[in-house]
Structures are given as C-alpha cells and as structure tokens.
Design a protein around this motif. Structure first.
Motif, PDB file in Angstrom:
ATOM      1  N   THR A 151       8.097  19.189  13.583  1.00 35.23           N
ATOM      2  CA  THR A 151       9.330  19.932  13.861  1.00 35.23           C
ATOM      3  C   THR A 151       9.085  21.398  13.564  1.00 35.23           C
ATOM      4  OG1 THR A 151      11.698  20.132  13.343  1.00 35.23           O
ATOM      5  CG2 THR A 151      10.229  19.554  11.536  1.00 35.23           C
ATOM      6  N   PRO A 152       9.595  22.305  14.395  1.00 42.36           N
ATOM      7  CA  PRO A 152       9.428  23.737  14.092  1.00 42.36           C
ATOM      8  C   PRO A 152      10.214  24.114  12.845  1.00 42.36           C
ATOM      9  CG  PRO A 152      10.918  23.421  15.951  1.00 42.36           C
ATOM     10  CD  PRO A 152      10.340  22.092  15.650  1.00 42.36           C
ATOM     11  N   ARG A 153       9.650  24.939  12.044  1.00 40.73           N
ATOM     12  CA  ARG A 153      10.324  25.397  10.823  1.00 40.73           C
ATOM     13  C   ARG A 153      11.302  26.504  11.195  1.00 40.73           C
ATOM     14  NH1 ARG A 153      10.726  22.686   6.562  1.00 40.73           N
ATOM     15  NH2 ARG A 153      10.793  24.570   5.285  1.00 40.73           N
ATOM     16  N   ARG A 154      12.574  26.311  10.909  1.00 35.64           N
ATOM     17  CA  ARG A 154      13.580  27.319  11.192  1.00 35.64           C
ATOM     18  C   ARG A 154      13.676  28.324  10.053  1.00 35.64           C
ATOM     19  NH1 ARG A 154      18.580  23.509  13.357  1.00 35.64           N
ATOM     20  NH2 ARG A 154      17.416  22.492  15.079  1.00 35.64           N
ATOM     21  N   PRO A 155      13.949  29.569  10.373  1.00 31.45           N
ATOM     22  CA  PRO A 155      14.138  30.549   9.284  1.00 31.45           C
ATOM     23  C   PRO A 155      15.312  30.149   8.412  1.00 31.45           C
ATOM     24  CG  PRO A 155      13.899  31.638  11.433  1.00 31.45           C
ATOM     25  CD  PRO A 155      14.076  30.169  11.692  1.00 31.45           C
ATOM     26  N   GLU A 158      -1.193  24.231  -0.392  1.00 34.79           N
ATOM     27  CA  GLU A 158       0.204  24.563  -0.133  1.00 34.79           C
ATOM     28  C   GLU A 158       0.376  25.182   1.252  1.00 34.79           C
ATOM     29  OE1 GLU A 158       4.021  24.156  -0.765  1.00 34.79           O
ATOM     30  OE2 GLU A 158       2.578  23.614  -2.329  1.00 34.79           O
ATOM     31  N   GLY A 159      -0.565  26.037   1.637  1.00 31.36           N
ATOM     32  CA  GLY A 159      -0.489  26.632   2.967  1.00 31.36           C
ATOM     33  C   GLY A 159      -0.648  25.597   4.067  1.00 31.36           C
ATOM     34  N   LEU A 160      -1.561  24.657   3.851  1.00 31.06           N
ATOM     35  CA  LEU A 160      -1.769  23.576   4.805  1.00 31.06           C
ATOM     36  C   LEU A 160      -0.511  22.736   4.952  1.00 31.06           C
ATOM     37  CD1 LEU A 160      -3.863  22.026   6.563  1.00 31.06           C
ATOM     38  CD2 LEU A 160      -4.418  20.703   4.510  1.00 31.06           C
ATOM     39  N   ALA A 161       0.109  22.409   3.814  1.00 29.93           N
ATOM     40  CA  ALA A 161       1.317  21.591   3.838  1.00 29.93           C
ATOM     41  C   ALA A 161       2.477  22.327   4.491  1.00 29.93           C
ATOM     42  CB  ALA A 161       1.697  21.182   2.419  1.00 29.93           C
ATOM     43  N   LYS A 162       2.584  23.615   4.240  1.00 31.33           N
ATOM     44  CA  LYS A 162       3.674  24.394   4.828  1.00 31.33           C
ATOM     45  C   LYS A 162       3.584  24.387   6.350  1.00 31.33           C
ATOM     46  CE  LYS A 162       6.042  28.858   4.491  1.00 31.33           C
ATOM     47  NZ  LYS A 162       6.057  30.201   3.838  1.00 31.33           N
ATOM     48  N   ALA A 163       2.352  24.410   6.869  1.00 31.44           N
ATOM     49  CA  ALA A 163       2.156  24.443   8.308  1.00 31.44           C
ATOM     50  C   ALA A 163       2.287  23.062   8.956  1.00 31.44           C
ATOM     51  CB  ALA A 163       0.784  25.026   8.630  1.00 31.44           C
ATOM     52  N   ALA A 164       1.911  22.008   8.208  1.00 35.62           N
ATOM     53  CA  ALA A 164       1.802  20.686   8.827  1.00 35.62           C
ATOM     54  C   ALA A 164       2.904  19.708   8.459  1.00 35.62           C
ATOM     55  CB  ALA A 164       0.446  20.071   8.449  1.00 35.62           C
ATOM     56  N   THR A 165       3.665  20.015   7.424  1.00 36.09           N
ATOM     57  CA  THR A 165       4.620  19.044   6.902  1.00 36.09           C
ATOM     58  C   THR A 165       6.055  19.431   7.264  1.00 36.09           C
ATOM     59  OG1 THR A 165       3.145  18.671   5.032  1.00 36.09           O
ATOM     60  CG2 THR A 165       5.395  17.892   4.797  1.00 36.09           C
ATOM     61  N   PRO A 166       6.832  18.529   7.842  1.00 36.35           N
ATOM     62  CA  PRO A 166       8.226  18.843   8.162  1.00 36.35           C
ATOM     63  C   PRO A 166       9.021  19.356   6.972  1.00 36.35           C
ATOM     64  CG  PRO A 166       7.596  16.875   9.339  1.00 36.35           C
ATOM     65  CD  PRO A 166       6.431  17.230   8.449  1.00 36.35           C
ATOM     66  N   LEU A 167       8.775  18.844   5.771  1.00 34.07           N
ATOM     67  CA  LEU A 167       9.500  19.349   4.607  1.00 34.07           C
ATOM     68  C   LEU A 167       8.960  20.690   4.113  1.00 34.07           C
ATOM     69  CD1 LEU A 167      10.336  16.209   2.422  1.00 34.07           C
ATOM     70  CD2 LEU A 167      11.742  17.389   4.128  1.00 34.07           C
ATOM     71  N   GLY A 168       7.850  21.128   4.683  1.00 34.76           N
ATOM     72  CA  GLY A 168       7.372  22.482   4.440  1.00 34.76           C
ATOM     73  C   GLY A 168       6.731  22.744   3.093  1.00 34.76           C
ATOM     74  N   ARG A 169       6.250  21.730   2.421  1.00 36.22           N
ATOM     75  CA  ARG A 169       5.586  21.931   1.129  1.00 36.22           C
ATOM     76  C   ARG A 169       4.675  20.761   0.815  1.00 36.22           C
ATOM     77  NH1 ARG A 169       7.386  18.554  -2.847  1.00 36.22           N
ATOM     78  NH2 ARG A 169       9.457  17.593  -2.591  1.00 36.22           N
ATOM     79  N   ALA A 170       3.752  20.980  -0.109  1.00 36.05           N
ATOM     80  CA  ALA A 170       2.910  19.888  -0.588  1.00 36.05           C
ATOM     81  C   ALA A 170       3.710  19.005  -1.542  1.00 36.05           C
ATOM     82  CB  ALA A 170       1.678  20.448  -1.300  1.00 36.05           C
ATOM     83  N   SER A 226       0.842  -1.204   0.000  1.00 35.04           N
ATOM     84  CA  SER A 226       0.000   0.000   0.000  1.00 35.04           C
ATOM     85  C   SER A 226       0.874   1.250   0.000  1.00 35.04           C
ATOM     86  CB  SER A 226      -0.942   0.010   1.211  1.00 35.04           C
ATOM     87  OG  SER A 226      -0.230  -0.052   2.429  1.00 35.04           O
ATOM     88  N   VAL A 227       0.345   2.315  -0.584  1.00 35.69           N
ATOM     89  CA  VAL A 227       1.026   3.611  -0.644  1.00 35.69           C
ATOM     90  C   VAL A 227       0.195   4.617   0.148  1.00 35.69           C
ATOM     91  CG1 VAL A 227       1.778   5.494  -2.146  1.00 35.69           C
ATOM     92  CG2 VAL A 227       2.110   3.112  -2.849  1.00 35.69           C
ATOM     93  N   HIS A 228       0.884   5.452   0.932  1.00 33.61           N
ATOM     94  CA  HIS A 228       0.199   6.375   1.838  1.00 33.61           C
ATOM     95  C   HIS A 228       0.669   7.815   1.601  1.00 33.61           C
ATOM     96  CE1 HIS A 228      -1.426   3.032   4.354  1.00 33.61           C
ATOM     97  NE2 HIS A 228      -0.403   2.419   3.758  1.00 33.61           N
ATOM     98  N   PRO A 229       0.037   8.517   0.655  1.00 36.67           N
ATOM     99  CA  PRO A 229       0.412   9.908   0.414  1.00 36.67           C
ATOM    100  C   PRO A 229      -0.045  10.818   1.551  1.00 36.67           C
ATOM    101  CG  PRO A 229      -0.751   8.943  -1.470  1.00 36.67           C
ATOM    102  CD  PRO A 229      -0.955   8.037  -0.297  1.00 36.67           C
ATOM    103  N   ILE A 241       4.604   8.359   1.797  1.00 41.31           N
ATOM    104  CA  ILE A 241       5.213   9.460   1.044  1.00 41.31           C
ATOM    105  C   ILE A 241       4.485  10.733   1.458  1.00 41.31           C
ATOM    106  CG2 ILE A 241       5.919  10.280  -1.234  1.00 41.31           C
ATOM    107  CD1 ILE A 241       5.368   7.484  -2.322  1.00 41.31           C
ATOM    108  N   ASP A 242       4.968  11.352   2.532  1.00 44.62           N
ATOM    109  CA  ASP A 242       4.180  12.413   3.159  1.00 44.62           C
ATOM    110  C   ASP A 242       4.994  13.605   3.638  1.00 44.62           C
ATOM    111  OD1 ASP A 242       5.556  11.314   5.273  1.00 44.62           O
ATOM    112  OD2 ASP A 242       3.815  11.156   6.596  1.00 44.62           O
ATOM    113  N   GLY A 243       6.231  13.728   3.180  1.00 50.05           N
ATOM    114  CA  GLY A 243       7.048  14.868   3.603  1.00 50.05           C
ATOM    115  C   GLY A 243       7.401  14.843   5.076  1.00 50.05           C
ATOM    116  N   GLY A 244       7.265  13.681   5.724  1.00 55.54           N
ATOM    117  CA  GLY A 244       7.652  13.551   7.118  1.00 55.54           C
ATOM    118  C   GLY A 244       6.539  13.680   8.130  1.00 55.54           C
TER     119      GLY A 244
END
Length: 274
Positions: free
Chosen positions: A269-273, A220-232, A190-193, A260-263
């Motif tokens: 993890t907090p997004r560092r500048p 994209e905004g949702l992914a930036k906030a929720a995904t460790p890699l910071g993008r969809a 199974s694949v889990h996007p 496959i979910d960007g972490g």
C-alpha cells in the motif's frame, strides 16, 4: 504478571539474544520456568541473570542444536530438574545471503540447513517424548517453530534461507497432524516474522560464503519502504505471538501459521503523508 503460562516448563532454543531472548523473558514474566539454550556462553547466562533478578526462574544450557547427542543431554537435564516439558520454542536459526544462488557455496547451504532445519527436526524428535509424558498428566502441550515471512514467499538473495524456513512451515503442519492423529494433546504451529529489529541483520553475510564481509543493512529504512505499517517490528511483538501459542488461550489452534509482519504478506500500500 497475568500468569498465562504459570506452572509450565518451556524450552527456548537460540534464547541468548534477539527474538529468542524476548520469548524467554516474556514466558518467564507470565509464570513459566524457562530453559534457554544457545551457543553463546556469554550472553546466555546474562539473560538468565536478568530473568532471575526480575523474579523469574530460568536456566541456561549451552547447546549446538545440530548435535544429536547434545539434544539427548538437554532433554535429560530438563527431566531431571523439572520432571516435565510443556512448551518447546524451536527458535535457533541463522541467515546466510548470497548475491545469486549460483554464488552460494555448498558449505554455507549445508550449514544453514543444519541449524535451521536439522536443528528443528532434532528439537521435536527429542522433546516430544517428554512432552507427551507431561501431556498425559496435564492434557496438553505446545510446540512453536520459528519460520519466517521468507518461508511463505520468495526472497531474492535469500533462496537458501527461504528453503529452510519453508521446510519448517510444512514440518510444523506434518507434526501437528501426527500429534492430532495420536491424540497426544500436543499442538504445533509456526510463527512467521517479517522485518524485525534484532541483531541478526548485522550477521547476515551478503557474499557467497559465510565469511564474506557483511553489507550494512538499514533495518528500519527497509521496513519503512516495504511494510504497510511503515516500521520494523520489535522482538517483544514476536514474543507476544509465541506467548499466545504457548498458552491455553490457543487451545484450538494447531497446524497454523501466525504471520507477524506488519502487513507485508497481505499486500502493498502506498504510504500516505501524515
């Protein structure tokens, strides 16, 4: 083209757009003959035309994955045209959200379950016999079931969707064990996007019924906030995972989950500048 699935015949359900389209295109680029099915009779042929123009081989067959008689026809057509089936990608699915599970209608619950779970069951029931005939000659085959990150953890407003995708996850493991016990050479995974930038975000009803007004979702905004890699993620990135599972490169992999979910499932993890 490196030919990772050269000579194979692959069936991709829900192949007219989004992740399904990306999978169909990539499998073709890598040498497979692709049968893509969908209820979208406009976009399906357009995807096939693009694949053909790029030098690949593909056909489109109209299909409602919840129709059992149509499944028999689809597999019969594949056997007549190609005489084999090496790869099944059971990708077709929908998402229906509700503010609360108590506001979800039974009609929406059943519609989502019919497509996301019954459709996957029927895909395996009708594809496996032809895949086993093929595997007896070639030594292997691959079934890839499209689940979701929501099939691994809970998701508020998507309880019904999570139920179907969690079902797909364990269905894949059980079929993998059946195939292994029979020694038929068919691997099942199974694949889990996670949050993937596809048209489905504009099709998820947010109310209590399938006809509810869609709320705008900033993918994209949702992914930036929720995904460790910071993008969809991109549909192509999911397709690359499916290609791996469809190819002989994953010959020792069955009953597994490819996340496959960007972490997102790993943690936060907090997004560092930068």
């Amino acid at each position: 083209m490196t030919g990772q699935v050269a000579g194979k015949v692959a069936l991709v359900t829900g192949g007219a757009s989004g992740i399904g389209q990306a999978i169909a295109e990539l499998l073709s680029e890598e040498g497979a003959s692709v049968v893509l099915t969908d209820v979208d009779e406009l976009k399906g042929p357009q995807v096939v035309a693009g694949i053909t123009k790029a030098g690949g081989e593909a056909i489109f067959l109209h299909q409602d994955v919840t129709s059992e008689p149509r499944w028999a026809e689809i597999i019969g057509e594949i056997e007549r045209r190609f005489g084999r089936l090496d790869v099944l990608v059971s990708n077709a699915g929908i998402g229906i959200g509700a503010p609360s599970i108590v506001e979800m209608s039974l009609a929406d619950w059943r519609r989502q379950t019919a497509i996301n779970l019954d459709g996957v069951f029927l895909s395996v029931k009708y594809s496996l016999p032809l895949m086993r005939k093929t595997s007896a000659k070639t030594g292997g085959g691959s079934i890839v079931m499209m689940s979701s990150l929501a099939g691994l953890r809970g998701a508020p407003t998507l309880a019904g969707y999570s139920a179907t995708k969690g079902g797909v996850r364990l269905f894949a493991k059980s079929v993998a064990m059946e195939c292994a016990s029979l020694g038929d050479g068919i691997r099942v995974n199974s694949v889990h996007p996670g949050i993937i930038d596809t048209p489905i975000w504009g099709k998820i009803p947010s109310g209590g019924t399938a006809s509810s007004q869609n709320a705008p979702i900033d993918c994209e905004g949702l992914a930036k906030a929720a995904t460790p890699l910071g993008r969809a993620g991109k549909a192509r990135e999911i397709a690359q995972g499916v290609l791996f599972l469809a190819s002989d490169a994953s010959s020792y992999l069955t009953g597994s989950e490819l996340v496959i979910d960007g972490g997102m499932f790993a943690g936060t993890t907090p997004r560092r500048p930068s």
